[in-house]
Scaffold this motif. Structure first.
Motif, short mmCIF file in Angstrom:
data_model
loop_
_atom_site.label_atom_id
_atom_site.label_comp_id
_atom_site.label_asym_id
_atom_site.label_seq_id
_atom_site.Cartn_x
_atom_site.Cartn_y
_atom_site.Cartn_z
N ILE A 181 0.82 -1.21 0.00
CA ILE A 181 0.00 0.00 0.00
C ILE A 181 0.86 1.26 0.00
N ILE A 182 1.91 1.28 0.80
CA ILE A 182 2.75 2.48 0.88
C ILE A 182 3.42 2.76 -0.46
N ASP A 183 3.89 1.72 -1.14
CA ASP A 183 4.51 1.90 -2.47
C ASP A 183 3.53 2.55 -3.44
N VAL A 184 2.30 2.03 -3.46
CA VAL A 184 1.30 2.54 -4.38
C VAL A 184 0.91 3.96 -4.01
N ALA A 185 0.75 4.20 -2.70
CA ALA A 185 0.35 5.54 -2.25
C ALA A 185 1.41 6.57 -2.62
N LYS A 186 2.68 6.23 -2.47
CA LYS A 186 3.75 7.15 -2.85
C LYS A 186 3.72 7.43 -4.34
N ALA A 187 3.51 6.39 -5.12
CA ALA A 187 3.50 6.55 -6.57
C ALA A 187 2.36 7.44 -7.03
N LEU A 188 1.23 7.38 -6.34
CA LEU A 188 0.05 8.14 -6.75
C LEU A 188 -0.04 9.51 -6.09
N SER A 189 0.93 9.84 -5.23
CA SER A 189 0.83 11.08 -4.45
C SER A 189 1.35 12.31 -5.17
N GLY A 190 1.92 12.16 -6.37
CA GLY A 190 2.46 13.31 -7.09
C GLY A 190 1.60 13.68 -8.29
N ASP A 191 1.36 14.97 -8.48
CA ASP A 191 0.56 15.44 -9.61
C ASP A 191 1.15 15.01 -10.94
N LEU A 192 2.49 15.11 -11.07
CA LEU A 192 3.14 14.76 -12.33
C LEU A 192 2.94 13.28 -12.65
N ALA A 233 8.19 13.77 -22.09
CA ALA A 233 8.76 15.06 -21.74
C ALA A 233 8.16 16.17 -22.60
N VAL A 234 8.04 15.91 -23.91
CA VAL A 234 7.45 16.91 -24.82
C VAL A 234 5.96 17.11 -24.52
N LYS A 235 5.25 16.02 -24.33
CA LYS A 235 3.81 16.07 -24.10
C LYS A 235 3.47 16.83 -22.83
N LEU A 236 4.27 16.62 -21.78
CA LEU A 236 3.96 17.22 -20.48
C LEU A 236 4.76 18.48 -20.21
N GLY A 237 5.70 18.83 -21.08
CA GLY A 237 6.50 20.03 -20.89
C GLY A 237 7.41 19.97 -19.70
N VAL A 238 7.99 18.79 -19.46
CA VAL A 238 8.85 18.56 -18.29
C VAL A 238 10.17 17.97 -18.78
N ALA A 239 11.27 18.30 -18.10
CA ALA A 239 12.59 17.80 -18.49
C ALA A 239 12.64 16.27 -18.42
N GLN A 240 13.42 15.67 -19.32
CA GLN A 240 13.51 14.21 -19.37
C GLN A 240 13.99 13.57 -18.08
N PRO A 241 15.02 14.12 -17.39
CA PRO A 241 15.44 13.50 -16.12
C PRO A 241 14.32 13.45 -15.09
N THR A 242 13.48 14.48 -15.07
CA THR A 242 12.35 14.50 -14.13
C THR A 242 11.34 13.42 -14.50
N ILE A 243 11.08 13.27 -15.79
CA ILE A 243 10.18 12.20 -16.23
C ILE A 243 10.74 10.84 -15.84
N SER A 244 12.03 10.64 -16.06
CA SER A 244 12.67 9.35 -15.76
C SER A 244 12.53 8.99 -14.29
N ILE A 245 12.76 9.95 -13.41
CA ILE A 245 12.66 9.71 -11.97
C ILE A 245 11.24 9.31 -11.59
N ASN A 246 10.25 10.01 -12.15
CA ASN A 246 8.86 9.71 -11.80
C ASN A 246 8.38 8.41 -12.43
N ILE A 247 8.88 8.08 -13.61
CA ILE A 247 8.57 6.78 -14.20
C ILE A 247 9.12 5.66 -13.34
N GLN A 248 10.31 5.87 -12.78
CA GLN A 248 10.92 4.85 -11.93
C GLN A 248 10.04 4.57 -10.71
#
Length: 313
Positions: A16-27, A46-61
Motif C-alpha cells: 500500500i505504501i509503495d502505491v500511495a507514494k507513486a500516486l501522491s504526485g501530480d506529475l 517530456a514533450v507532451k507534459l512540458g517537463v525535463a527528461q530526467p524528471t520524467i525518468s525519476i517519476n517513471i521509476q
C-alpha cells in the motif's frame, strides 16, 4: 492505444505504501493520464507534459516500482512506457505489521559514490555503452561525469563507498536494513569461471561476502546497450540484510552482526562500502551495474523495513 497487461492489479497490504507514494504526485498522475491513451517514450512524455527528461525518468521509476507502469526498449533502445492495468485493488491490513512493512527506500546511482580506491584495469561507461573518460585510468573515478555511469568496474582489490541519508525519523524503530545491487567479478573481456569475493560493509561493519563465480558475458544483458562490446553483460542481483539477530547475503546467514552494532543515527549518513579486500581468497575485481545495464532495471537500493509496531516494544 496503450497495451494493458491486466484489467485489474491486486496489491497486498504490504504494498500500500509503495502505491500511495507513486500516486501522491501530480506529475505522476499526469503521466498515467497520458499513458492511458497510448504507450510513449521518455522523450515523448517530456514533450507532451512540458517537463525535463530526467524528471520524467525519476517519476517513471517510482511508477515502475509500484508496478503501475512497465517499460520495454524501443528500436533505439529508448525506454517505452505503458500502464499495466485499468483498475487497482488494495487489500487493507487485517493484522499487526501487515500494512506497515517497508518504511523507506532510497535509490542511489552507481556513479554517486563518495569515495573510491581502484587501480587498472578499471573504467566506466554510460547507458549507451560509451566510455566515460579513458579506460584503465583511475582518474576517471574522480571526474564529475562519473555520475552518468551505468557500469563501472575494477580489477583486483578495491572499493566504492556510498553515503546514504538516514530517512527514518528519531524514535521510529525498524527491524531490518537491506541493500540490493547487481554485480559480478571482473576479468579481461569476460570469463565464466572467474570467482571474486565481494564484501559489503555498513559503517565499517562487515555484513557479509558474496562469492561471485563469474564475470558474466555468455549472453547479452537484458538492458545492456548494443553499442557495448566490452565483454561483461550482466551480474547477479544480490541482497545483503541486517536484522536484530544477524546478517545475511541472499538469505544465507553470515554472522551475528545486528542492527544495534551498526550505530545508526538519524543525523549521520549511513556509509555503505562494496569492496574486494586485498586479502580475499578470490581477489578478482568487480563490475557494478546501474539501472540501464545488465538484467535488472534499478540502481543501488537501500531499504528500511518495520516488521513490528514500534509501540509494542
Amino acid at each position: 492505444m496503450s497495451e494493458i497487461k491486466e484489467l485489474m492489479q491486486r496489491y497486498p497490504a504490504s504494498r500500500i505504501i509503495d502505491v500511495a507514494k507513486a500516486l501522491s504526485g501530480d506529475l505522476r498522475l499526469r503521466i498515467l493520464e497520458v499513458l492511458g491513451e497510448q504507450s510513449m517514450s521518455i522523450s515523448q512524455l517530456a514533450v507532451k507534459l512540458g517537463v525535463a527528461q530526467p524528471t520524467i525518468s525519476i517519476n517513471i521509476q517510482l511508477l515502475e516500482q509500484a508496478e503501475l507502469v512497465s517499460s520495454t526498449l524501443g528500436v533505439n533502445r529508448e525506454k517505452i512506457c505503458s500502464v499495466t492495468c485499468r483498475t487497482i485493488l488494495l487489500e487493507l491490513p487485517t493484522k499487526l505489521g501487515e500494512g506497515l512493512h517497508k518504511l523507506e527506500e532510497i535509490h542511489m546511482p552507481i556513479g554517486m559514490y563518495s569515495s573510491s580506491s581502484v587501480g587498472p584495469p578499471c573504467g566506466m561507461v554510460n547507458r549507451e555503452g560509451l566510455a566515460i573518460g579513458c579506460v584503465d585510468d583511475p582518474r576517471v573515478f574522480y571526474m564529475p561525469e562519473r555520475t552518468e555511469a551505468s557500469l563501472l568496474w575494477f580489477g583486483g582489490s578495491g572499493y566504492v563507498e556510498y553515503y546514504f541519508a538516514n530517512p527514518v525519523p528519531p524514535g521510529v524503530l525498524f527491524d531490518e536494513l537491506r541493500f540490493c545491487a547487481e554485480l559480478c567479478s571482473e576479468a579481461p573481456g569476460f570469463h565464466q569461471e572467474w570467482p571474486s569475493d565481494i564484501v559489503l560493509f555498513i559503517n565499517d561493519c562487515r555484513v557479509g561476502q558474496l562469492s561471485c563465480p563469474s564475470d558474466f558475458g555468455d549472453r547479452k544483458g537484458k538492458l545492456t546497450s548494443s553499442k557495448w562490446t566490452g565483454g561483461t553483460e550482466y551480474g547477479l542481483q544480490t541482497t545483503w540484510r541486517v536484522t536484530s539477530n544477524g546478517s545475511y547475503v541472499n538469505e544465507e546467514r553470515q554472522s551475528d552482526l545486528s542492527l544495534a552494532d551498526l550505530n545508526l543515527q538519524y543525523n549521520k549518513p549511513i556509509r555503505i562500502r562494496i569492496e574486494v579486500p586485498v586479502d580475499a581468497v578470490h581477489c578478482n575485481g568487480m563490475n557494478l551495474f546501474g539501472s540501464s545495464f545488465g538484467d535488472y532495471p534499478h540502481d543501488l537500493i537501500l531499504s528500511f523495513f518495520q516488521i513490528h509496531d514500534a509501540h509494542d516494544n
